[in-house]
Design an enzyme around this catalytic site. Structure first.
Site, PDB file in Angstrom:
ATOM      1  N   ASP A   1       0.870  -1.174   0.000  1.00 40.06           N
ATOM      2  CA  ASP A   1       0.000   0.000   0.000  1.00 40.06           C
ATOM      3  C   ASP A   1       0.907   1.224   0.000  1.00 40.06           C
ATOM      4  O   ASP A   1       1.658   1.459   0.956  1.00 40.06           O
ATOM      5  CB  ASP A   1      -0.860  -0.059   1.268  1.00 40.06           C
ATOM      6  CG  ASP A   1      -1.744   1.160   1.436  1.00 40.06           C
ATOM      7  OD1 ASP A   1      -1.614   2.133   0.653  1.00 40.06           O
ATOM      8  OD2 ASP A   1      -2.568   1.142   2.371  1.00 40.06           O
ATOM      9  N   ILE A   2       0.839   1.996  -1.052  1.00 35.36           N
ATOM     10  CA  ILE A   2       1.767   3.117  -1.234  1.00 35.36           C
ATOM     11  C   ILE A   2       1.628   4.167  -0.124  1.00 35.36           C
ATOM     12  O   ILE A   2       2.586   4.883   0.172  1.00 35.36           O
ATOM     13  CB  ILE A   2       1.567   3.750  -2.644  1.00 35.36           C
ATOM     14  CG1 ILE A   2       2.826   4.516  -3.075  1.00 35.36           C
ATOM     15  CG2 ILE A   2       0.328   4.625  -2.714  1.00 35.36           C
ATOM     16  CD1 ILE A   2       2.885   4.831  -4.560  1.00 35.36           C
TER      17      ILE A   2
ATOM     18  N   ASN B   1      -6.589  12.664 -10.946  1.00 32.51           N
ATOM     19  CA  ASN B   1      -7.323  13.083 -12.144  1.00 32.51           C
ATOM     20  C   ASN B   1      -7.089  14.591 -12.319  1.00 32.51           C
ATOM     21  O   ASN B   1      -6.467  15.219 -11.471  1.00 32.51           O
ATOM     22  CB  ASN B   1      -8.815  12.731 -12.035  1.00 32.51           C
ATOM     23  CG  ASN B   1      -9.418  13.263 -10.755  1.00 32.51           C
ATOM     24  OD1 ASN B   1      -9.248  14.437 -10.414  1.00 32.51           O
ATOM     25  ND2 ASN B   1     -10.109  12.412 -10.016  1.00 32.51           N
TER      26      ASN B   1
ATOM     27  N   GLY C   1      -9.704   4.521  -6.105  1.00 30.75           N
ATOM     28  CA  GLY C   1      -8.426   3.813  -6.213  1.00 30.75           C
ATOM     29  C   GLY C   1      -7.336   4.395  -5.331  1.00 30.75           C
ATOM     30  O   GLY C   1      -7.572   4.795  -4.190  1.00 30.75           O
ATOM     31  N   VAL C   2      -6.146   4.475  -5.885  1.00 31.14           N
ATOM     32  CA  VAL C   2      -4.993   4.923  -5.113  1.00 31.14           C
ATOM     33  C   VAL C   2      -5.154   6.394  -4.689  1.00 31.14           C
ATOM     34  O   VAL C   2      -4.720   6.797  -3.610  1.00 31.14           O
ATOM     35  CB  VAL C   2      -3.679   4.657  -5.890  1.00 31.14           C
ATOM     36  CG1 VAL C   2      -3.513   5.575  -7.084  1.00 31.14           C
ATOM     37  CG2 VAL C   2      -2.480   4.745  -4.974  1.00 31.14           C
ATOM     38  N   ASP C   3      -5.809   7.179  -5.527  1.00 31.99           N
ATOM     39  CA  ASP C   3      -6.067   8.595  -5.240  1.00 31.99           C
ATOM     40  C   ASP C   3      -6.885   8.730  -3.951  1.00 31.99           C
ATOM     41  O   ASP C   3      -6.526   9.499  -3.042  1.00 31.99           O
ATOM     42  CB  ASP C   3      -6.836   9.177  -6.440  1.00 31.99           C
ATOM     43  CG  ASP C   3      -6.916  10.694  -6.439  1.00 31.99           C
ATOM     44  OD1 ASP C   3      -6.232  11.326  -5.621  1.00 31.99           O
ATOM     45  OD2 ASP C   3      -7.663  11.242  -7.277  1.00 31.99           O
TER      46      ASP C   3
ATOM     47  N   SER D   1      -2.500   4.572 -14.302  1.00 25.33           N
ATOM     48  CA  SER D   1      -3.461   4.318 -15.402  1.00 25.33           C
ATOM     49  C   SER D   1      -3.940   2.871 -15.521  1.00 25.33           C
ATOM     50  O   SER D   1      -4.786   2.591 -16.375  1.00 25.33           O
ATOM     51  CB  SER D   1      -2.891   4.743 -16.776  1.00 25.33           C
ATOM     52  OG  SER D   1      -3.034   6.129 -16.973  1.00 25.33           O
TER      53      SER D   1
ATOM     54  N   GLY E   1      -5.603   1.039 -13.399  1.00 23.64           N
ATOM     55  CA  GLY E   1      -6.821   0.701 -12.663  1.00 23.64           C
ATOM     56  C   GLY E   1      -8.031   1.100 -13.483  1.00 23.64           C
ATOM     57  O   GLY E   1      -8.262   0.569 -14.577  1.00 23.64           O
ATOM     58  N   VAL E   2      -8.763   2.078 -12.976  1.00 20.22           N
ATOM     59  CA  VAL E   2      -9.983   2.559 -13.644  1.00 20.22           C
ATOM     60  C   VAL E   2      -9.671   3.054 -15.072  1.00 20.22           C
ATOM     61  O   VAL E   2     -10.506   2.918 -15.972  1.00 20.22           O
ATOM     62  CB  VAL E   2     -10.609   3.710 -12.817  1.00 20.22           C
ATOM     63  CG1 VAL E   2     -11.762   4.371 -13.546  1.00 20.22           C
ATOM     64  CG2 VAL E   2     -11.094   3.175 -11.479  1.00 20.22           C
TER      65      VAL E   2
HETATM   66  P1  ADP Z   1      -5.959   5.069 -12.641  1.00 23.85           P
HETATM   67  O1  ADP Z   1      -7.210   5.922 -12.630  1.00 23.85           O
HETATM   68  O2  ADP Z   1      -4.719   5.878 -13.004  1.00 23.85           O
HETATM   69  O3  ADP Z   1      -6.114   3.825 -13.429  1.00 23.85           O
HETATM   70  P2  ADP Z   1      -6.331   3.636 -10.093  1.00 23.85           P
HETATM   71  O4  ADP Z   1      -6.195   4.194  -8.721  1.00 23.85           O
HETATM   72  O5  ADP Z   1      -7.686   3.172 -10.528  1.00 23.85           O
HETATM   73  O6  ADP Z   1      -5.722   4.741 -11.082  1.00 23.85           O
HETATM   74  O7  ADP Z   1      -5.320   2.430 -10.265  1.00 23.85           O
HETATM   75  C1  ADP Z   1      -3.937   2.573 -10.404  1.00 23.85           C
HETATM   76  C2  ADP Z   1      -3.238   1.434  -9.702  1.00 23.85           C
HETATM   77  O8  ADP Z   1      -3.149   1.715  -8.302  1.00 23.85           O
HETATM   78  C3  ADP Z   1      -3.928   0.074  -9.818  1.00 23.85           C
HETATM   79  O9  ADP Z   1      -2.934  -0.900 -10.086  1.00 23.85           O
HETATM   80  C4  ADP Z   1      -4.509  -0.131  -8.423  1.00 23.85           C
HETATM   81  O10 ADP Z   1      -4.600  -1.506  -8.104  1.00 23.85           O
HETATM   82  C5  ADP Z   1      -3.447   0.531  -7.581  1.00 23.85           C
HETATM   83  N1  ADP Z   1      -3.779   0.901  -6.200  1.00 23.85           N
HETATM   84  C6  ADP Z   1      -4.985   1.130  -5.627  1.00 23.85           C
HETATM   85  N2  ADP Z   1      -4.835   1.456  -4.321  1.00 23.85           N
HETATM   86  C7  ADP Z   1      -3.495   1.426  -4.061  1.00 23.85           C
HETATM   87  C8  ADP Z   1      -2.683   1.651  -2.893  1.00 23.85           C
HETATM   88  N3  ADP Z   1      -3.224   1.984  -1.729  1.00 23.85           N
HETATM   89  N4  ADP Z   1      -1.318   1.522  -3.024  1.00 23.85           N
HETATM   90  C9  ADP Z   1      -0.756   1.208  -4.208  1.00 23.85           C
HETATM   91  N5  ADP Z   1      -1.464   0.984  -5.333  1.00 23.85           N
HETATM   92  C10 ADP Z   1      -2.809   1.084  -5.263  1.00 23.85           C
END
Ligand code: ADP
Length: 173
Positions: free
Chosen positions: A8-9, A22, A30-32, A121, A123-124
């Site tokens: 988890d980043i 975004n 997601g990660v955001d 990019s 994920g979603v």
């Molecule tokens: P995007 O809109 O750029 O695709 P997302 O957040 O949907 O961004 O996904 C980008 C990546 O981040 C995906 O591989 C997702 O599994 C990953 N991700 C989601 N939460 C975390 C987290 N807490 N730490 C690291 N990576 C994460």
């Protein structure tokens, strides 16, 4: 130096973590979402203060912006906006490469030595992990050749993504 981890980043104690944000830069899924939750309300306030370059756009696709990390163990958050993947012919690769280049340049300008990236990019936004990770590794290696003092961590959220990165970094089939 580069490293691949699964994790988890938001938990990483590095100089900067990169957020797959975004264009509005006010949080999302997601990660955001995870980064905004962990950093606290102050991150949202700091993002609000980032000037809009046009209505609703604080960070155009491929560019990067920096804020403090607030409650995060990381000192800074570098917000970058990856491309939405359509079919690979809409400039997606160049835009994704710009995310890595611009984020690393901004990290360097701000004196960061350790920088962690999520799989931007993939994920979603739908970018295939195999193609996205090739770009991530290529751009990062090119940057590190010129900045050998820096360290980049590819922070994958799944074992599958981690394996893809390892295969590329180790040059294995
Ligand atoms: P995007 O809109 O750029 O695709 P997302 O957040 O949907 O961004 O996904 C980008 C990546 O981040 C995906 O591989 C997702 O599994 C990953 N991700 C989601 N939460 C975390 C987290 N807490 N730490 C690291 N990576 C994460």
């Amino acid at each position: 130096m580069t490293q691949v981890i699964k994790g988890d980043i938001t938990t990483l104690k590095v100089d900067a973590i990169v957020n797959a944000a975004n264009q509005v830069m006010l949080g999302g899924g997601g990660v955001d979402g995870a980064i905004h939750r962990a950093a606290g309300r102050e991150l949202f306030e700091a993002c609000l203060k980032v000037p809009e370059v046009r209505p609703g756009v604080r960070c155009p696709t491929g560019e990067a912006r920096i804020t403090p990390g607030f409650k995060l163990p990381a000192k800074y958050v570098i917000h970058t906006v990856g491309p939405v993947y359509r079919d690979g012919t809409k400039g997606e690769a160049e835009k994704l490469a710009n995310c890595y280049r611009n984020s690393l340049a901004l990290a360097c300008e701000n004196g960061c030595h350790t920088v962690a990236f999520p799989c931007i990019s993939t994920g979603v936004y739908g970018y295939p992990i195999e193609e996205a990770s090739e770009i991530a590794v290529k751009e990062t290696k090119a940057f590190l050749d010129a900045h050998p003092e820096m360290e980049v961590i590819f922070c994958c959220f799944s074992e599958k993504d981690k394996a893809v990165y390892e295969k590329i970094l180790n040059g294995k089939e």
